[in-house]
Design an enzyme around this catalytic site. Sequence first.
Site, PDB file in Angstrom:
ATOM      1  N   SER A 264       0.696  -1.329   0.016  1.00 48.26           N
ATOM      2  CA  SER A 264      -0.059   0.320  -0.145  1.00 48.26           C
ATOM      3  C   SER A 264       0.826   1.304  -0.166  1.00 48.26           C
ATOM      4  CB  SER A 264      -0.949   0.071   1.251  1.00 48.26           C
ATOM      5  OG  SER A 264      -1.620   1.327   1.300  1.00 48.26           O
TER       6      SER A 264
ATOM      7  N   HIS B  16      -0.869  -1.089  -4.351  1.00 50.06           N
ATOM      8  CA  HIS B  16      -2.286  -0.693  -3.840  1.00 50.06           C
ATOM      9  C   HIS B  16      -2.127   0.657  -3.538  1.00 50.06           C
ATOM     10  CE1 HIS B  16      -6.097  -1.732  -1.775  1.00 50.06           C
ATOM     11  NE2 HIS B  16      -5.676  -0.880  -0.842  1.00 50.06           N
TER      12      HIS B  16
ATOM     13  N   ASP C 136      -4.630   4.016  -2.037  1.00 46.64           N
ATOM     14  CA  ASP C 136      -5.740   4.533  -1.312  1.00 46.64           C
ATOM     15  C   ASP C 136      -6.255   5.586  -1.715  1.00 46.64           C
ATOM     16  OD1 ASP C 136      -6.529   1.841   0.423  1.00 46.64           O
ATOM     17  OD2 ASP C 136      -4.479   2.191   1.207  1.00 46.64           O
TER      18      ASP C 136
ATOM     19  N   MET D 150      -8.589   8.714  -0.391  1.00 47.20           N
ATOM     20  CA  MET D 150      -9.621   9.206   0.487  1.00 47.20           C
ATOM     21  C   MET D 150     -10.001  10.428   0.302  1.00 47.20           C
ATOM     22  SD  MET D 150      -7.539   7.561   3.605  1.00 47.20           S
ATOM     23  CE  MET D 150      -6.486   5.874   3.609  1.00 47.20           C
TER      24      MET D 150
ATOM     25  N   HIS E 197      -8.321   1.742  -4.589  1.00 45.79           N
ATOM     26  CA  HIS E 197      -9.156   1.502  -3.660  1.00 45.79           C
ATOM     27  C   HIS E 197      -9.850   2.740  -3.414  1.00 45.79           C
ATOM     28  CE1 HIS E 197      -9.952   0.209   0.798  1.00 45.79           C
ATOM     29  NE2 HIS E 197     -11.120   0.417  -0.058  1.00 45.79           N
TER      30      HIS E 197
ATOM     31  N   MET F 215     -11.935   5.184  -1.231  1.00 43.49           N
ATOM     32  CA  MET F 215     -12.596   5.380   0.047  1.00 43.49           C
ATOM     33  C   MET F 215     -13.506   6.419  -0.011  1.00 43.49           C
ATOM     34  SD  MET F 215      -9.987   3.965   2.802  1.00 43.49           S
ATOM     35  CE  MET F 215      -8.743   2.737   2.202  1.00 43.49           C
TER      36      MET F 215
ATOM     37  N   MET G 122     -11.875  -5.063   4.558  1.00 40.14           N
ATOM     38  CA  MET G 122     -11.075  -4.155   5.649  1.00 40.14           C
ATOM     39  C   MET G 122     -10.962  -4.814   6.946  1.00 40.14           C
ATOM     40  SD  MET G 122     -10.424  -1.569   3.780  1.00 40.14           S
ATOM     41  CE  MET G 122      -9.722  -0.640   4.857  1.00 40.14           C
TER      42      MET G 122
ATOM     43  N   ASP H 204      -7.077  -6.021   3.415  1.00 42.01           N
ATOM     44  CA  ASP H 204      -6.401  -4.812   3.845  1.00 42.01           C
ATOM     45  C   ASP H 204      -6.489  -4.069   5.009  1.00 42.01           C
ATOM     46  OD1 ASP H 204      -5.371  -2.085   3.310  1.00 42.01           O
ATOM     47  OD2 ASP H 204      -7.091  -1.509   1.822  1.00 42.01           O
TER      48      ASP H 204
END
Length: 219
Positions: free
Chosen positions: A9, A34, A36, A38, A67, A69, A138, A176
């Site tokens: 990540s 990976h 993320d 947000m 991913h 979020m 998660m 994750d």
Amino acid sequence: MNTTKIAPSLLAADFGNLQKDVEMVNNSAADWHHIDVMDGVFVPNISYGMPVIKAIAEHATKPLDVHLMIVDPDRYIKHFAELGANILSVHYEACTHLHRTIQAIKKEGMKAGVALNPHTSVQLLENIINDIDVVCLMSVNPGFGGQSFIENTYSKTKALKDLILKKKAKTLIEIDGGVTALNAQALVGAGANILVAGSFVFKSENPTQTIYDLKKIAG
């Protein structure tokens, strides 16, 4: 049987030397990057936006596992496809019309992932599991790196594996949050196919070796 995929990540990477860390992952035993994303609304944190992902994509030679979020992910599906995302995961909790969202992701040529928060039951995916390429469980509360692993994840992974087998789906299971060398084997034993590791990799003395060791343990 496929070997377990390792997806470091980049949220835990050194943002001052992002290219260096992306290239480290490129040259390691890892399978995916990976990423993320947000928005400070769906989760209480803001990570990085489109320009940073564009920069990552320019240096990455392995698939980008993005991913989201964020609230209202549908607005950005096309943007992430254009940036070079290979896998795009949206949160079950953020999608009112999940089937439509999944179809929109696939239409852009990406694999469609659905992420579940720790409290969200895997049974909610029963009617749509055959359309999903990856389910991201998660194993910490989303929003921040470096959190402790939630032990209930093992039974949740098994329940999801049972659902996938029952429905004869080809869905992969991604874990994750809080993944380390100590729980990797048990997670794979429970049915996990992809392990996301952030702090464990990037805060280690030798991230390349840590990825190699994790890959070996996971099998």
